[in-house]
Each structure stands twice: as C-alpha cells, then as structure tokens.
Write a protein that holds these residues in place. Structure first.
Motif, short mmCIF file in Angstrom:
data_model
loop_
_atom_site.label_atom_id
_atom_site.label_comp_id
_atom_site.label_asym_id
_atom_site.label_seq_id
_atom_site.Cartn_x
_atom_site.Cartn_y
_atom_site.Cartn_z
N LEU A 27 0.81 -1.14 -0.09
CA LEU A 27 0.08 0.07 0.26
C LEU A 27 0.96 1.22 0.25
O LEU A 27 0.54 2.26 -0.71
N THR A 28 1.88 1.34 0.83
CA THR A 28 2.72 2.54 0.74
C THR A 28 3.50 2.69 -0.52
O THR A 28 3.73 3.76 -0.96
N ALA A 31 0.70 4.13 -2.85
CA ALA A 31 0.89 5.59 -2.83
C ALA A 31 1.91 6.45 -3.32
O ALA A 31 1.63 7.61 -3.93
N LEU A 96 -7.45 10.78 -0.18
CA LEU A 96 -6.51 9.62 -0.19
C LEU A 96 -6.03 9.06 -1.58
O LEU A 96 -6.83 8.88 -2.59
N VAL A 100 -5.38 3.25 -1.10
CA VAL A 100 -5.68 3.58 0.27
C VAL A 100 -7.23 3.74 0.35
O VAL A 100 -8.03 3.27 1.51
N ARG A 103 -9.73 0.88 1.01
CA ARG A 103 -9.45 0.07 2.17
C ARG A 103 -10.42 0.49 3.31
O ARG A 103 -10.88 1.82 3.39
N ILE A 105 -10.94 1.92 6.75
CA ILE A 105 -10.14 2.88 7.58
C ILE A 105 -10.73 2.87 8.91
O ILE A 105 -11.95 3.33 9.09
N ILE A 120 -5.52 1.17 9.24
CA ILE A 120 -5.91 0.57 7.97
C ILE A 120 -6.04 -0.93 7.92
O ILE A 120 -5.05 -1.53 8.34
N SER A 122 -6.09 -4.46 7.42
CA SER A 122 -4.92 -5.18 6.66
C SER A 122 -4.84 -6.53 6.79
O SER A 122 -5.55 -7.11 8.09
N THR A 130 -0.61 -1.10 9.83
CA THR A 130 -0.48 -0.12 8.60
C THR A 130 -1.55 1.00 8.94
O THR A 130 -2.64 0.56 9.57
N LEU A 193 1.58 7.71 5.63
CA LEU A 193 0.82 6.36 5.42
C LEU A 193 2.36 5.58 5.68
O LEU A 193 3.30 5.61 5.01
#
Lengths: 215, 210
Positions: A27-28, A31, A96, A100, A103, A105, A120, A122, A130, A193
C-alpha cells in the motif's frame, strides 16, 4: 509538483511487482507510485521481467480435465463482482490515494495535540501494522527506535529525518535497529501512510501511539 | 496438426471445442503470437484461441505458482481462474501496450495476492486487483510490446549468472530478500546491488536496441 527525492529501492519495487511484498508495504508503494512516473516505469520493467520469466518457465501438467473445465467455465455467466468504481475518500481534508481509499479505515484516534492515527484494515496475521498518522507543524517526534522494518509514504506536508526532507510522495524505508527523531518540516501538518512490522521501542508520546496501534 | 486445432482467423460464430481435448494437444504452435489469441477472444469470443492460450499459459502459470509455494490444488485452481479472467477481461488487453505473457503474469500475481488475503479474511470480498495495472510501454517506443518482450527474454539470458539468479529468485520464491541473501550466502547489500545492476543492464539493453 516538486520533484520527488526519495524512492523505493529496486528490492522493494521487485517485491511489489512480483507480489512478494506484504500487503501493508504494498500500500505504501502504491501511494508513492501514484505520484511517481519514474517508479511506475521501473515497476513496469519488473512486470515485463515477470512476463518474460513466465514465458520461459518450465511447464507443469494441468489436470486431465482442466481444459474441459475451463471451456465450461467461460460459458457460465460472469459472477457478480463488487463494483470496482473508483472510490474517493478523504481524511482530515486530505484526498487519499486510490489504493488506500478502497480500504476500510478505522476511526481517527487522538494521540496528542493535533496528532492522530487511523489504522488501515490489513492482514493482521502477517504482523504488519498499517496506519495513517498526522502530526502538526512544528512538532518533533520523540527519539525512538524500530524493532523491524517500516515503510512510509508522505501524503501531505513534509518531515525531516537525519537532515533529509521527505515531502509529499516521498518514500522512506527504515530497518530494524534504526533510531531516529523525525520532525515536521515547513508550515503545514504532515500526514503519512506508514506500515511497520516488529513495533517501536520508545517512551513518552510514542508509547501512546504504540498503545493505540498495538505496535 | 488435426484440422480442428488450426488457429482460426475469422470464425464468426463461437467455435465448438471438443472438451475431451487435453491441454497437451493445444500446446502445439509454440511460435504463434499469443497476443493475437487474446484479441480474437475479445473481438470474436473465439473458443479455439482460448484453448490455444490455455494450452500455452495454464501449465506455466501453474508452474509459477508452485514455485511460489502454492499447494498443487491451489496452483491448479488459480491457473484456471487466471485463464478465465483472461477470457472475461480480454477486451481490456491492448497488444500495443503489453505482451500477452506480461499481462497474464500480472493477472496471476493479483489473483494470488487476493487468494492469500481471502485465506486470512474469508469475508473480504475484494476481488479486484488492487495493484496498479501493468504500466503501458511508452508511446515513443519503437518496439512493440511483443518485440520488447523478445528482447527482454534474450537480455535475461545474457545477464551474469549472479545477477540472473537474484532476478529469478525475486519472482519465483516467496521470500523476503533477506532470506534470499541467506540462501545465497551473500550479504543483503550484495543482493540489492546485484538486482540494481541487473535492472540497469536490462533497461540499457532494451533502450540500446531501439
């Protein structure tokens, strides 16, 4: 947009492209890729390598009825799928990144004045935590260390770590044993993030973060 | 090759395929361009092309998933799902932007990621791949996606063995690079630099060939 200065290593991008990277770190990376054409092109090359390796891999026999099953499968109506329409979601005024936004949150939790974290959803079972974290301008994080790897993509604002500025889109990777005290840079709040494994060793403010996230 | 197995260029009604044909019978024609099969699926729902594509790729996708540690039943199932996804998504395939094998690789990769997620979160219904789609080749590329892949396959074979091994392990072993470095008995920094050198070299070869 200003030019990005900090990118994932080849090893991280290879893990992303091959699917070996865990969910949170991926995910990071997503982003970062949203904002970085250069790394998208590096990932594309890795995917082409994946394709070339697939084309040349030795074959393993499928079951005898595999083709018959597949031919029956294509005649069936397409199963209902959850619509994949782009989701837009914002938090604390920040739009976002798409990966992200899709997802779940968790609620923002107050950590200190102007500071919040939002977990988040995960794969908890894989040991990665995360979350989004906001820290207001002028705040320096207390000195802390890491028990495991951590990946960070700046979504808004900037922070300084070890004399390097990490601005929106920049990607940071810290390894086990790293000790540092990043601080918010410039005159706006910083939202990141973050995905980390192994937890944080610290006291004071960071232990509050830690208790909220159970990292 | 029996008459029925010839690739059909312009069949308007969907072709009937003998379901007793085994995969092996469709593995012929190794040199044909699989992109054309995907296009025929998209434009004509061509069953014959699907069977050829299945014969070409299902055994490779299964092999790839087994190397990543999937159990044989799961590898078989995901190979099925991958080829079914190719059938359903064929209209999104653009042969000028991606080679067939790169496109199929990304589908198999995403299905595997989803399978792992579902294993941990059985209620999670997300089944759309969340990774970004394969980046298109740049429009100014003089090479087609298929040609680019041919060059890349050749270039991969000319990498120094230590670099080739790190590249291969990056895709075919579900291991963090720290473990790869342990397996190879070299420091992680060496793994990182070999991978970086390999990618620089591959990119340079692709670009020199323009």
């Amino acid at each position: 947009m200003s030019r990005l200065r900090h990118h994932p290593t080849e090893v991280v991008l290879a893990g992303y492209a091959s699917g070996a990277l865990a969910d949170g770190p991926s995910l990071t990376v997503s982003a970062h890729l949203d904002l970085c054409p250069a790394c998208r092109s590096r990932v594309a090359l890795f995917e082409q390598v994946g394709g070339a390796l697939l084309a040349d891999v030795e074959q393993v026999d499928m079951a005898d009825d595999a083709l018959a099953r597949a031919l029956a499968g294509i005649e069936r109506p397409q199963p209902a799928r959850r619509a994949s329409t782009p989701v837009s979601k914002s938090i604390g005024g920040l739009a976002l990144p798409s990966a992200v936004a899709r997802r779940e949150i968790g609620a923002r939790r107050w950590v200190g004045p102007g500071i919040w974290v939002a977990p988040i959803k995960s794969n908890a079972a894989d040991g990665w935590r995360t979350y989004l974290m906001r820290v207001p301008q002028g705040v320096a994080m207390p000195h802390h260390g890491h028990h495991g790897p951590e990946f960070t993509t700046v979504l808004q604002g900037a922070f300084v770590d070890d004399n390097s500025v990490f601005a929106a889109g920049d990607f940071g990777e810290s390894g086990e044993g790293l000790e540092h005290a990043p601080s918010v840079h410039g005159d706006s709040a910083c939202i990141c993030l973050i995905s980390g494994q192994g937890g944080i060793k610290t006291s004071g403010l960071m232990s509050l973060v830690k208790s909220f996230l159970r990292v | 090759m029996p008459q029925a197995l010839r690739p059909v260029a312009s069949a308007s009604p969907p072709l009937w395929i003998d379901p007793m044909k085994t995969v092996a019978e469709f593995q012929a024609n190794e040199r044909a361009d699989p992109s054309a099969w995907i296009v025929a699926i998209a434009t004509k729902q061509c069953r014959e092309s699907f069977a050829l594509l299945f014969g070409r790729f299902a055994p490779r996708v299964k092999s790839y998933l087994l190397k990543l540690g999937a159990k044989p039943e799961l590898a078989e199932e995901l190979a099925q799902e991958t080829l079914l996804a190719v059938w359903r998504k064929a209209a999104y395939f653009d042969p000028s932007r991606a080679s067939a094998s790169t496109w199929i690789f990304t589908i198999a990769r995403n299905l595997r990621i989803d399978a792992i997620r579902r294993e941990r979160h059985p209620d999670d219904l997300i089944d759309e791949p969340e990774l970004l789609p394969a980046e298109e080749t740049r429009p100014d590329d003089a090479l087609s996606a298929g040609e680019r892949e041919q060059k890349l396959r050749t270039a991969l074979k000319t990498l120094p063995p230590d670099q080739a091994e790190v590249v291969r392990l990056s895709f075919f072993h579900d291991k963090a690079h720290a473990e790869i470095s342990q397996n190879l008995g070299v420091p992680l920094g060496t793994v990182k630099s070999r991978l970086r050198l390999a990618m620089v070299r591959l990119r340079a070869q692709l670009e020199d060939l323009l």
